[in-house]
Motif scaffolding. Structure first.
Motif, PDB file in Angstrom:
ATOM      1  N   SER A 510      22.775  -8.977  30.764  1.00  0.00           N
ATOM      2  CA  SER A 510      23.042 -10.170  29.965  1.00  0.00           C
ATOM      3  C   SER A 510      21.987 -11.227  30.246  1.00  0.00           C
ATOM      4  O   SER A 510      21.400 -11.290  31.333  1.00  0.00           O
ATOM      5  CB  SER A 510      24.435 -10.728  30.268  1.00  0.00           C
ATOM      6  OG  SER A 510      24.519 -11.187  31.604  1.00  0.00           O
ATOM      7  N   LEU A 511      21.760 -12.066  29.237  1.00  0.00           N
ATOM      8  CA  LEU A 511      20.833 -13.181  29.312  1.00  0.00           C
ATOM      9  C   LEU A 511      21.592 -14.437  28.911  1.00  0.00           C
ATOM     10  O   LEU A 511      22.258 -14.454  27.869  1.00  0.00           O
ATOM     11  CB  LEU A 511      19.640 -12.943  28.386  1.00  0.00           C
ATOM     12  CG  LEU A 511      18.549 -14.019  28.348  1.00  0.00           C
ATOM     13  CD1 LEU A 511      17.842 -14.096  29.699  1.00  0.00           C
ATOM     14  CD2 LEU A 511      17.551 -13.712  27.234  1.00  0.00           C
ATOM     15  N   GLN A 512      21.501 -15.482  29.738  1.00  0.00           N
ATOM     16  CA  GLN A 512      22.298 -16.688  29.502  1.00  0.00           C
ATOM     17  C   GLN A 512      21.440 -17.939  29.631  1.00  0.00           C
ATOM     18  O   GLN A 512      20.662 -18.067  30.581  1.00  0.00           O
ATOM     19  CB  GLN A 512      23.459 -16.770  30.493  1.00  0.00           C
ATOM     20  CG  GLN A 512      24.360 -17.991  30.303  1.00  0.00           C
ATOM     21  CD  GLN A 512      25.371 -18.145  31.418  1.00  0.00           C
ATOM     22  OE1 GLN A 512      25.024 -18.437  32.550  1.00  0.00           O
ATOM     23  NE2 GLN A 512      26.648 -17.914  31.083  1.00  0.00           N
ATOM     24  N   ALA A 513      21.600 -18.844  28.679  1.00  0.00           N
ATOM     25  CA  ALA A 513      21.012 -20.182  28.768  1.00  0.00           C
ATOM     26  C   ALA A 513      22.150 -21.185  28.879  1.00  0.00           C
ATOM     27  O   ALA A 513      23.186 -21.040  28.216  1.00  0.00           O
ATOM     28  CB  ALA A 513      20.166 -20.479  27.534  1.00  0.00           C
ATOM     29  N   TYR A 514      21.981 -22.215  29.726  1.00  0.00           N
ATOM     30  CA  TYR A 514      23.071 -23.146  29.964  1.00  0.00           C
ATOM     31  C   TYR A 514      22.549 -24.561  30.169  1.00  0.00           C
ATOM     32  O   TYR A 514      21.372 -24.782  30.489  1.00  0.00           O
ATOM     33  CB  TYR A 514      23.892 -22.726  31.185  1.00  0.00           C
ATOM     34  CG  TYR A 514      23.112 -22.722  32.476  1.00  0.00           C
ATOM     35  CD1 TYR A 514      23.013 -23.861  33.266  1.00  0.00           C
ATOM     36  CD2 TYR A 514      22.463 -21.570  32.900  1.00  0.00           C
ATOM     37  CE1 TYR A 514      22.286 -23.857  34.450  1.00  0.00           C
ATOM     38  CE2 TYR A 514      21.734 -21.546  34.077  1.00  0.00           C
ATOM     39  CZ  TYR A 514      21.644 -22.690  34.845  1.00  0.00           C
ATOM     40  OH  TYR A 514      20.917 -22.693  36.012  1.00  0.00           O
ATOM     41  N   SER A 515      23.447 -25.525  29.978  1.00  0.00           N
ATOM     42  CA  SER A 515      23.136 -26.936  30.216  1.00  0.00           C
ATOM     43  C   SER A 515      24.428 -27.646  30.594  1.00  0.00           C
ATOM     44  O   SER A 515      25.492 -27.368  30.012  1.00  0.00           O
ATOM     45  CB  SER A 515      22.527 -27.571  28.970  1.00  0.00           C
ATOM     46  OG  SER A 515      22.262 -28.952  29.165  1.00  0.00           O
ATOM     47  N   SER A 516      24.355 -28.574  31.589  1.00  0.00           N
ATOM     48  CA  SER A 516      25.573 -29.262  32.010  1.00  0.00           C
ATOM     49  C   SER A 516      25.244 -30.612  32.624  1.00  0.00           C
ATOM     50  O   SER A 516      24.150 -30.832  33.173  1.00  0.00           O
ATOM     51  CB  SER A 516      26.358 -28.410  33.023  1.00  0.00           C
ATOM     52  OG  SER A 516      25.640 -28.297  34.231  1.00  0.00           O
ATOM     53  N   ARG A 517      26.184 -31.507  32.543  1.00  0.00           N
ATOM     54  CA  ARG A 517      26.149 -32.783  33.244  1.00  0.00           C
ATOM     55  C   ARG A 517      27.566 -33.072  33.703  1.00  0.00           C
ATOM     56  O   ARG A 517      28.477 -33.219  32.886  1.00  0.00           O
ATOM     57  CB  ARG A 517      25.642 -33.911  32.346  1.00  0.00           C
ATOM     58  CG  ARG A 517      25.487 -35.264  33.081  1.00  0.00           C
ATOM     59  CD  ARG A 517      24.836 -36.289  32.165  1.00  0.00           C
ATOM     60  NE  ARG A 517      24.539 -37.544  32.871  1.00  0.00           N
ATOM     61  CZ  ARG A 517      25.344 -38.599  32.904  1.00  0.00           C
ATOM     62  NH1 ARG A 517      26.505 -38.560  32.245  1.00  0.00           N
ATOM     63  NH2 ARG A 517      24.994 -39.691  33.568  1.00  0.00           N
ATOM     64  N   GLU A 518      27.767 -33.134  35.006  1.00  0.00           N
ATOM     65  CA  GLU A 518      29.117 -33.213  35.549  1.00  0.00           C
ATOM     66  C   GLU A 518      29.107 -33.983  36.864  1.00  0.00           C
ATOM     67  O   GLU A 518      28.071 -34.111  37.518  1.00  0.00           O
ATOM     68  CB  GLU A 518      29.663 -31.788  35.767  1.00  0.00           C
ATOM     69  CG  GLU A 518      31.104 -31.681  36.204  1.00  0.00           C
ATOM     70  CD  GLU A 518      32.072 -32.381  35.280  1.00  0.00           C
ATOM     71  OE1 GLU A 518      32.280 -33.588  35.490  1.00  0.00           O
ATOM     72  OE2 GLU A 518      32.621 -31.720  34.368  1.00  0.00           O
ATOM     73  N   ILE A 519      30.280 -34.501  37.247  1.00  0.00           N
ATOM     74  CA  ILE A 519      30.429 -35.123  38.562  1.00  0.00           C
ATOM     75  C   ILE A 519      30.760 -34.040  39.585  1.00  0.00           C
ATOM     76  O   ILE A 519      31.717 -33.275  39.409  1.00  0.00           O
ATOM     77  CB  ILE A 519      31.518 -36.200  38.551  1.00  0.00           C
ATOM     78  CG1 ILE A 519      31.052 -37.418  37.761  1.00  0.00           C
ATOM     79  CG2 ILE A 519      31.888 -36.620  39.967  1.00  0.00           C
ATOM     80  CD1 ILE A 519      32.024 -38.562  37.771  1.00  0.00           C
ATOM     81  N   ASP A 520      29.949 -33.959  40.643  1.00  0.00           N
ATOM     82  CA  ASP A 520      30.175 -33.021  41.734  1.00  0.00           C
ATOM     83  C   ASP A 520      30.379 -33.801  43.017  1.00  0.00           C
ATOM     84  O   ASP A 520      30.218 -35.033  43.046  1.00  0.00           O
ATOM     85  CB  ASP A 520      28.992 -32.072  41.877  1.00  0.00           C
ATOM     86  CG  ASP A 520      29.361 -30.636  41.489  1.00  0.00           C
ATOM     87  OD1 ASP A 520      30.520 -30.252  41.750  1.00  0.00           O
ATOM     88  OD2 ASP A 520      28.506 -29.918  40.931  1.00  0.00           O
TER      89      ASP A 520
END
Length: 825
Positions: A510-520
């Motif tokens: 599998s090939l995956q592209a992702y993007s996120s902005r979150e409080i950690d």
């Protein structure tokens, strides 16, 4: 004329002498409707009799008849029925289970004669264990039925249930002899090919045809992978058999003498072979051991048949009954292959106002081929579905079933199909799936996950969110996934999105592209706690510790090259924006900074030699390993360039292993080791997970405070032991409570290089003292010991932890009590 009269008289006399009366029928369990094999059927007052076959059928012939026929079997109430004078008659029996008193056996002086039979059977285990074959393959038929039973009057009178009972009452066959109803919810039939190879030990099942019908079942592809024979394999030539993730000792195990007593009942014919018939029962009724009957062949001490149950007194929760019946045949090479296996598992009511569950499994095999091993690459996928596995008509099943479906089973199919279309049933089944998976299917889109819908903490205030993912109806090659959330206090948007392309489902690629902005949170990152959803959700409520905005964009790729061996890689661009008092000294500008960017190249391998993987829609799901540990090695290269501020390398090793320790229960250990190379701020380092809550978790060090220790070189070993009923099963009063002893031992070695300590200022820009991270001395490990009791009132667990080192640290406490609730058998 006289000669004709004499001939006629001779014929009549001969006919009366040679006349045969035939009686046939079936013996079944009155409660479940299942056949009772090996039951004794005898003409009363005579020695004329026979035993039922594996399907519970019998056929008895006799020159004379008595007034009645007796049927008996150990663990059931004996039953008699009157006979007529007909030459051919059919008489069926429904036996009811009876409590079996283990104290009725009395042995005289001298060794029990059954011991020598068991001793010889154990000595010859290797001659008959199918695992000694270089390979074998079989064609299997598997049938599974799941019913809701023990429908109490309170349960039936519920408004939601009343809409179902009208349909239920209309189907006469869905009752036992006392008129108690069962509510079928699942039925499946599967025809498959099963393959086994030794050295290395590999297994594979190819599902040729499958028919699945059940409440809440919308797609049979995932379910069909777990309804085959590979998950219904019970080998009594192993020392331990795993049932419901519990390990039960075999009656012919190496340690038989310490776990079982035996009674030699009889010498009987099984087919053409003379066998010893032995009663077996556990020495301690709370132990995870069997009681029942086994048949051992007289000439070679091979195990021919078993009819065994788990006593109700065994240290199990919510289980009324587990019953296993098995018939074994010799392969052409000698070792035995189970030809027919029937398993019944009855789960009791959780309370008087709920219902129980009855699960039935049946497997029959034929076409046994031995010692022709397949190539190792053939076993790359543990369970494989043929492309047309579900496209088949009724004629196929009529030809491929070992026996036709009974009237009761046909009624079950009718009921399941009816239930699926009742709105209230659909509501509850979909609600249960929503709670378990986090998503609600709406056509080609699943809405969720529900933990993102609402949250509250000191940074965001009230937080609301919503997300979705595509499912297999949308595509089996593409998966889109994402969520959007906003806090009403910080008025900031958070999001996560990804698009995945499945390139190969056989060698999972599998090939995956992702993007996120979150409080950690430092040390409580979402990515590190995905497998501990409850602890993760709890950590995001209330007060957030060392919170920061984490922004990530990246690309991942993975491929399974051969069974259990997965290679992955990727690129990640990250941004760290702290929401707490944080500074570090930038080695290039020699100025203090509070945020930084990272550019990382990642690579890793994962190997689970006998890990069982199934394909759940568009995702891989692990069912754990059987015997061997699971290894994972990861490497990260941080680049000072291409948007990144830091140059570093991370190398880590993770090992997980579940160990069966026989009578001592089950042990589990996790080894986690790593090294970070380079001068980096401490959020990049390993921030060891502590636990300041009252609740016990396996993911953390339970006497360590949150973010108490940080390391750039570390090695931890966390070991936990579930003793099951060992020790406590032998204490007269405690054993009735079915409590179970547990233990923990957690050790952590770690340290931080001086250059990583030096870049963290001890004072803020205004000269005020600042709190920094805690350090370990590699020569003095962090060490905690725990012990406790689980299964208190069946649900609760209490652990007592002692912190053995670093007791002088601020906030350190030498003794902790942790509680937890769990649903375990």
């Amino acid at each position: 004329m006289l000669r004709n009269l004499l001939f006629a008289g001779f014929f009549l006399i001969s006919s009366s002498v040679l006349a045969q009366f035939s009686i046939k029928g079936k013996v079944t369990d009155a409660e479940t409707g299942d056949p009772i094999p090996f039951a004794n059927v005898i003409l009363r007052g005579t020695t004329v009799g026979i035993t039922t076959d594996f399907e519970g059928n019998y056929f008895l012939q006799s020159k004379t008849l008595t007034d009645s026929l007796d049927v008996s079997y150990l663990g059931y109430i004996k039953q008699s029925k009157a006979l007529s004078k007909s030459a051919d008659q059919t008489i069926n029996f429904q036996l009811r289970s009876a409590l079996f008193d283990l104290e009725t056996f009395v042995f005289t002086a001298g060794e029990n004669p059954a011991f020598e039979i068991i001793r010889r059977a154990v000595e010859r285990r290797k001659d008959f264990d199918k695992r000694t074959l270089s390979a074998y393959e079989t064609r299997s038929y598997t049938k599974i039925e799941i019913d809701i039973d023990n429908l109490s009057e309170d349960f039936r009178q519920r408004r939601s249930v009343k809409k179902v009972t009208a349909v239920l009452d209309s189907i006469k066959q869905l009752t036992d002899d006392e008129g108690e109803k069962i509510l079928p919810v699942f039925f499946s039939e599967t025809v498959s090919k099963f393959y086994y190879r030794n050295n290395p030990e590999l297994k594979k099942e190819v599902i040729e045809k499958s028919k699945v019908t059940g409440v809440g079942i919308t797609d049979g592809s995932t379910t069909s992978q777990i309804t085959g024979s590979v998950f219904q394999e019970y080998n009594f030539y192993k020392n331990w058999l795993s049932i419901l993730n519990k390990d039960f000792i075999s009656p012919i195990a190496d340690g038989w003498r310490t776990s079982y007593d035996y009674d030699l009942l009889d010498s009987v014919l099984v087919g053409r072979d003379t066998c010893y018939k032995l009663q077996v029962y556990p020495q301690r009724e709370q132990d995870l051991a069997f009681s029942g009957t086994i048949w051992i062949q007289k000439d070679n001490y091979a195990l021919r048949q078993v009819d065994l149950t788990i006593p109700k007194a065994a240290n199990l929760n919510f289980v009324d009954r587990i019953k296993i019946q098995q018939e074994l045949v010799a392969s052409s090479a000698g070792p035995l292959i189970p030809s027919k296996t029937r398993v019944l598992i009855k789960i009791s009511q959780l309370s008087d106002n709920t219902a129980g569950v009855l699960a039935k499994f049946y497997t029959a095999i034929d076409s046994i081929l031995v010692n022709e091993p397949k190539d190792t690459k053939f076993f790359n996928q543990a369970v494989e579905l043929k492309p047309d596995f579900g496209l088949v008509g009724a004629d196929f099943w009529e030809k491929n079933r070992p026996d036709p479906l009974s009237v009761e089973e046909l009624a079950v199919l009718q009921m399941v199909d009816t239930l699926k279309n009742i709105p209230i049933i659909r509501f509850y089944s979909e609600g249960l799936k929503f709670f378990a998976t986090g998503y609600k299917a709406m056509g080609k889109i699943d809405v969720g996950p529900w933990p993102e819908f609402f949250n509250y903490n000191n940074v965001e205030g009230v937080r609301l969110g919503m997300g979705f993912r595509t499912n297999y109806k949308f595509s089996k090659k593409w998966e889109l996934k994402g969520y959007l959330a906003r806090g009403f206090r910080d008025e900031e948007w958070k999001y996560a999105s990804s698009i995945t392309r499945i390139l190969d489902r056989n060698h999972w690629t599998s090939l995956q592209a992702y993007s996120s902005r979150e409080i950690d949170q430092v040390g409580l990152e979402i990515s590190n706690l995905q497998g501990n959803s409850i602890f993760l959700a709890a950590s995001r409520f209330g007060t957030l510790r060392s919170p920061y905005f984490s922004t990530n964009h990246g690309l991942n790729i993975q491929r399974e090259f051969f069974k259990g061996f997965l290679v992955k890689g990727g690129v990640n661009l990250g941004q760290f924006d702290p929401l707490f008092d944080f500074y570090y000294l930038d080695k290039n500008t020699r100025e203090f900074k509070s945020n930084f960017s990272t550019t990382e190249i990642r690579a890793g391998i994962r190997y689970g030699r006998d890990e069982i993987i199934i394909i759940n829609d568009n995702e891989r799901a692990s069912l754990g390993s059987v015997k061997w540990p699971i290894f994972e090695i990861n490497y990260t290269q941080g680049i000072n360039g291409f948007g990144g501020d830091l140059d570093y390398q991370k190398l880590s090793l993770y090992v997980y292993h579940r160990i069966n320790l026989g009578r001592f229960g089950v042990g589990r250990y996790e080894l986690d080791a790593g090294k970070i190379f380079g001068e980096v701020p401490y959020p990049i380092l390993k921030n060891h997970l502590g636990n300041e809550t009252l609740f016990y978790t396996t993911a953390a060090f339970n006497t360590m405070n949150f973010t108490e220790f940080t390391s750039d070189k570390y090695l931890s070993i966390r070991y936990r032991q579930s003793f099951e009923g060992f020790l406590l099963n032998s204490i007269p009063l405690i054993k009735k409570l079915k409590w179970r002893f547990v233990g923990n031992a957690n050790v952590l070695w770690g340290s931080v290089e001086n250059y990583n300590v030096a870049i963290v200022p001890m004072v803020d820009p205004e000269g005020n003292p600042r709190k920094t991270f805690g350090q370990l001395d590699f020569g003095t490990p962090y060490f905690e010991l725990g012990y406790g009791v689980e299964n208190i009132f069946k649900f609760f667990r209490v652990d007592f932890f002692h912190r053995m080192t670093y007791l002088d640290n601020p906030g350190a406490k030498p003794f902790h009590v942790k509680v937890s609730a769990q649903f375990i058998l």
